[in-house]
Design a protein around this motif. Structure first.
Motif, mmCIF file in Angstrom:
data_model
loop_
_atom_site.group_PDB
_atom_site.id
_atom_site.type_symbol
_atom_site.label_atom_id
_atom_site.label_comp_id
_atom_site.label_asym_id
_atom_site.label_seq_id
_atom_site.Cartn_x
_atom_site.Cartn_y
_atom_site.Cartn_z
ATOM 1 N N LYS A 1 1.064 -0.981 -0.647
ATOM 2 C CA LYS A 1 0.090 0.217 -0.186
ATOM 3 C C LYS A 1 0.627 1.249 -0.238
ATOM 4 O O LYS A 1 0.705 2.135 -0.874
ATOM 5 C CB LYS A 1 -0.968 0.195 1.847
ATOM 6 C CG LYS A 1 -1.395 1.001 1.377
ATOM 7 C CD LYS A 1 -2.765 1.252 -0.057
ATOM 8 C CE LYS A 1 -4.114 2.499 0.474
ATOM 9 N NZ LYS A 1 -4.586 2.345 -0.630
ATOM 10 N N LEU A 2 1.870 1.082 0.263
ATOM 11 C CA LEU A 2 3.226 2.540 0.665
ATOM 12 C C LEU A 2 3.416 2.758 -0.422
ATOM 13 O O LEU A 2 3.856 3.816 -1.077
ATOM 14 C CB LEU A 2 3.843 1.994 2.147
ATOM 15 C CG LEU A 2 5.049 3.492 2.382
ATOM 16 C CD1 LEU A 2 4.336 4.697 2.478
ATOM 17 C CD2 LEU A 2 5.957 2.809 3.236
ATOM 18 N N LYS A 3 4.403 1.213 -1.409
ATOM 19 C CA LYS A 3 4.122 1.398 -2.505
ATOM 20 C C LYS A 3 3.562 2.345 -4.085
ATOM 21 O O LYS A 3 3.906 3.127 -4.863
ATOM 22 C CB LYS A 3 4.860 0.682 -3.048
ATOM 23 C CG LYS A 3 6.518 -0.152 -2.248
ATOM 24 C CD LYS A 3 6.585 -1.387 -2.229
ATOM 25 C CE LYS A 3 7.493 -1.795 -3.756
ATOM 26 N NZ LYS A 3 7.480 -3.123 -4.022
ATOM 27 N N SER A 4 2.210 2.311 -3.255
ATOM 28 C CA SER A 4 1.210 2.716 -4.344
ATOM 29 C C SER A 4 1.116 3.721 -4.485
ATOM 30 O O SER A 4 0.162 4.406 -5.411
ATOM 31 C CB SER A 4 0.740 1.573 -4.691
ATOM 32 O OG SER A 4 -0.094 1.576 -3.440
ATOM 33 N N ARG A 5 1.453 4.388 -2.283
ATOM 34 C CA ARG A 5 0.800 5.698 -2.076
ATOM 35 C C ARG A 5 1.201 7.406 -3.098
ATOM 36 O O ARG A 5 2.845 6.627 -3.180
ATOM 37 C CB ARG A 5 0.395 5.382 -1.115
ATOM 38 C CG ARG A 5 -0.260 7.289 -0.689
ATOM 39 C CD ARG A 5 -0.167 6.871 0.578
ATOM 40 N NE ARG A 5 -1.131 7.817 1.315
ATOM 41 C CZ ARG A 5 -1.211 9.009 2.563
ATOM 42 N NH1 ARG A 5 -1.437 7.101 4.251
ATOM 43 N NH2 ARG A 5 -1.374 9.362 3.122
ATOM 44 N N LYS A 6 0.811 8.416 -3.543
ATOM 45 C CA LYS A 6 1.679 9.332 -3.334
ATOM 46 C C LYS A 6 2.186 10.245 -2.368
ATOM 47 O O LYS A 6 0.846 10.343 -1.593
ATOM 48 C CB LYS A 6 0.584 9.961 -4.880
ATOM 49 C CG LYS A 6 0.418 9.170 -5.715
ATOM 50 C CD LYS A 6 2.120 8.332 -6.953
ATOM 51 C CE LYS A 6 1.605 7.514 -7.861
ATOM 52 N NZ LYS A 6 3.285 7.006 -8.800
ATOM 53 N N PHE A 7 2.876 11.063 -2.271
ATOM 54 C CA PHE A 7 3.043 11.671 -1.487
ATOM 55 C C PHE A 7 3.614 12.811 -2.330
ATOM 56 O O PHE A 7 4.511 13.001 -3.562
ATOM 57 C CB PHE A 7 4.342 11.649 -0.245
ATOM 58 C CG PHE A 7 3.478 10.421 0.215
ATOM 59 C CD1 PHE A 7 3.282 10.140 1.466
ATOM 60 C CD2 PHE A 7 4.159 8.537 -0.136
ATOM 61 C CE1 PHE A 7 2.979 9.947 2.081
ATOM 62 C CE2 PHE A 7 3.892 7.735 0.749
ATOM 63 C CZ PHE A 7 2.722 8.181 2.048
ATOM 64 N N GLU A 8 4.248 14.393 -1.943
ATOM 65 C CA GLU A 8 4.202 15.361 -1.942
ATOM 66 C C GLU A 8 6.920 14.703 -2.120
ATOM 67 O O GLU A 8 6.996 14.639 -1.156
ATOM 68 C CB GLU A 8 4.402 16.736 -0.989
ATOM 69 C CG GLU A 8 4.491 18.030 -1.940
ATOM 70 C CD GLU A 8 4.119 18.955 -0.760
ATOM 71 O OE1 GLU A 8 4.058 19.911 -0.898
ATOM 72 O OE2 GLU A 8 3.313 18.676 0.147
ATOM 73 N N GLY A 9 6.787 16.296 -3.374
ATOM 74 C CA GLY A 9 7.840 16.132 -3.683
ATOM 75 C C GLY A 9 8.729 16.370 -2.369
ATOM 76 O O GLY A 9 8.026 17.282 -1.645
ATOM 77 N N ALA A 10 10.743 16.160 -2.455
ATOM 78 C CA ALA A 10 10.686 17.090 -0.771
ATOM 79 C C ALA A 10 11.206 17.862 -1.803
ATOM 80 O O ALA A 10 12.482 18.685 -1.090
ATOM 81 C CB ALA A 10 12.225 16.105 -0.214
ATOM 82 N N ASP A 11 11.558 18.560 -3.124
ATOM 83 C CA ASP A 11 12.503 19.644 -3.478
ATOM 84 C C ASP A 11 12.246 21.103 -2.472
ATOM 85 O O ASP A 11 13.098 21.277 -2.756
ATOM 86 C CB ASP A 11 11.913 19.687 -4.679
ATOM 87 C CG ASP A 11 12.539 18.822 -6.128
ATOM 88 O OD1 ASP A 11 13.394 18.018 -5.037
ATOM 89 O OD2 ASP A 11 11.979 19.108 -6.761
ATOM 90 N N ASP A 12 11.310 21.670 -1.804
ATOM 91 C CA ASP A 12 10.971 22.377 -1.324
ATOM 92 C C ASP A 12 11.077 22.227 0.241
ATOM 93 O O ASP A 12 11.536 23.581 0.294
ATOM 94 C CB ASP A 12 9.338 23.057 -0.758
ATOM 95 C CG ASP A 12 8.185 23.086 -1.967
ATOM 96 O OD1 ASP A 12 9.210 24.076 -3.164
ATOM 97 O OD2 ASP A 12 7.616 23.029 -2.256
#
Length: 578
Positions: A100-111
């Motif tokens: 489930k974790l691998k399929s989930r989308k999170f915000e990128g860390a560039d900020d």
């Protein structure tokens, strides 16, 4: 009784090898003949013992059949043979959780991440701009970092730390830890991923006292910041409890009373595909350097804001921690992949989880420093409040702060004498150190902290110097508002569901959660922090998950099994009725 048991063990012979009992060596009892066998002699590791229902030794298996393993009834609970698992929530680290974790989308860390060249990561730069954001260096050139060549393998690690060395291994799906020899670990690690029965992870192999240490040197800026390297005395202190400012080279001759320095500077992490380490803050609020030699790591980063740290403290102290995804309790989680050849510096206090998508070999280390003194002390207070076990605390954290306090105040005094400005991080550090050291030596507290005051150390003089320096700099100690006790939420048979509002940044539809803890946090901070990773299933108390150099939780107790396994004396276990 124990002495008699030991005497009996000294005479009795066990196992196929017919050798005497050796203390600390894993053994398993045959359920037929009741003889004890070394795990290494029957090809069973300590971790596998939990999966066995009835063990049959090689001789007994000829007449009674092979060893009987517990049936796998689920993919989402730490105990995969657990009954009625369908009605229970997904737990962190399990196969279902990782998928489930691998399929989930999170915000990128560039900020929030600073991308720099190795030559740009310097002490003057960090002293000027601060070290409050993670720093990613994609190539180590100019960083002053030394690691083995890319073809260095886990077998090479074993060769340099000794193949017989016992290492702590985490069974990711169960979130339990156990011991394996490096020889056994290499055998497991080199097995093709599709043939492995379990997902195992090594994250706490500290090797600074082994030949492997000669192949690894932390980044230059880390060596210039690290309090252990700078301030831990290899030699005796001055009578007033202080040393000359600068580095440990200013101290006098060796003194037998000096405690062995904390060994936290060089770790080897060997993770296999789909390993997962749950959200944590590194012990003592330490910062971390982290170089991926092989493979890849995915970090899930959370800012160390006051609100996030308070939520983290409640989450770690909750019985259902393993069933609540911490990322759903806060406003933002940043996803950062770290590929082979890259180096990541994580500042103090950042809450993070780590996923290993492919087999990986990583070198890293922890360090306390003067750029984040208040936050380091805050994290230590959190560890104290949630009663973190000694095994998972930064070794001699308080003692190191005493040594650092004398050096920090000397540095401030020297800057003032030269009519130079004292940087803000040192001003904040002096105030935080004075507050904490004064607390540790208060009449009602000193009994519990005296053992961490260096032998012969004039701590009252150090406190006076800190107070005098605060006065000279016009600093005052902020009034600390007493924390009100947390009101425990009530668990009832009927738990109302909380539907979290959708968050378009996350890209998927939120799920409901039946966690009373999730509900209490949502009511305090408002919904909308993101969708739940865990499915809508009733909650059940859990003992939590294991982490290393992090908010380390106590190891889970082993499940009941019909087969006996132990590192204790076989005859002792028989006398005690085990």
């Amino acid at each position: 009784m124990a002495k008699k048991a030991d005497q009996q063990d000294a005479e009795e012979l066990y196992c196929l090898c017919r050798k005497k009992y050796r203390e600390g060596v894993f053994m398993i009892e045959c359920d037929i003949c009741e003889d004890w066998f070394h795990g290494s002699c029957v090809s069973i590791s300590e971790g596998e013992g939990d999966d066995i229902d009835k063990f049959h030794c090689p001789k007994c298996s000829k007449s009674h059949g092979p060893t009987i393993y517990k049936p796998r009834r689920n993919q989402h609970r730490h105990q995969f043979s657990e009954l009625d698992a369908d009605s229970k929530a997904v737990q962190a680290g399990t196969v279902a959780f990782v998928e489930k974790l691998k399929s989930r989308k999170f915000e990128g860390a560039d900020d929030v991440v600073r991308y720099l060249r190795g030559c740009d990561v310097t002490l003057p730069r960090l002293q000027k701009s601060g070290f409050e954001h993670p720093i990613m260096i994609k190539e180590k050139k100019g960083l002053g970092l030394f690691v083995p060549p890319p073809d260095f393998a886990v077998t090479d690690v074993a060769r340099h730390v000794e193949s017989t060395r016992q290492v702590d291994v985490i069974d990711v799906n169960r979130q339990e830890d156990f011991k394996m020899s490096m020889e056994e670990w290499c055998r497991y690690y080199n097995t093709p991923p599709q043939q492995r029965k379990r997902t195992l992870n090594v994250i706490s192999l500290e090797f600074s006292d082994t030949p492997l240490s000669e192949f690894v040197e932390p980044p230059k800026v880390v060596q210039q910041l690290d309090w252990v390297s700078l301030y831990w005395p290899k030699k005796a202190e001055d009578e007033d409890g202080s040393q000359e400012a600068g580095s440990s080279t200013s101290a006098k001759e060796d003194n037998s009373s000096v405690v062995t320095p904390p060994k936290v500077q060089k770790y080897c992490l060997m993770g296999t595909q789909n390993s997962y380490t749950d959200f944590h803050v590194d012990f003592g609020g330490t910062s971390v350097w982290y170089h991926v030699l092989k493979g890849e790591k995915i970090f899930y980063l959370v800012r160390p804001t006051q609100a996030n740290l308070e939520t983290y403290e409640q989450w770690t102290d909750d019985d259902s921690q393993s069933e609540v995804f911490f990322g759903d309790l806060i406003d933002r989680v940043y996803q950062l992949p770290v590929k082979a050849g890259s180096t990541l510096l994580i500042p103090s206090g950042w809450i993070h989880a780590v996923l290993t998508p492919v087999d990986s070999l990583v070198f890293g280390g922890n360090f306390l420093h003067s750029l984040a003194i208040p936050l380091q002390l805050d994290v230590y207070q959190i560890e104290s409040r949630i009663k973190t076990g000694d095994r998972y605390l930064f070794p001699h954290f308080e003692m190191l702060n005493w040594y650092a306090a004398a050096q920090v105040v000397s540095e401030c005094e020297g800057l003032r004498e030269q009519d130079r400005d004292v940087p803000s991080h040192l001003k904040k550090g002096i105030v935080a150190l004075h507050r904490s050291l004064k607390l540790w030596t208060a009449p009602e507290k000193i009994y519990f902290h005296r053992c961490e005051i260096p032998a012969g150390y004039a701590y009252s003089r150090v406190l006076r110097r800190l107070a005098d320096e605060m006065k000279a700099l016009g600093l005052t100690e902020a009034k600390v508002v007493a924390r009100s006790p947390r009101q425990p939420y009530q668990r009832t048979p009927s738990i109302s569901k909380v539907t979290r509002s959708s968050d378009t940044r996350m890209g998927t539809k939120p799920l409901n959660s039946d966690s009373a803890f999730l509900e209490s946090i949502s009511l305090k901070r408002g919904a909308g922090a993101g969708q739940s990773l865990l499915p809508t299933l009733p909650m059940a108390p859990s003992t939590g998950s294991i982490s290393k150099i992090q908010r380390p939780l106590e190891p889970l107790k082993r499940p009941a099994s019909n087969s006996s396994t132990s590192r204790d004396s076989p005859s002792k276990l028989k006398k005690e009725g085990v």
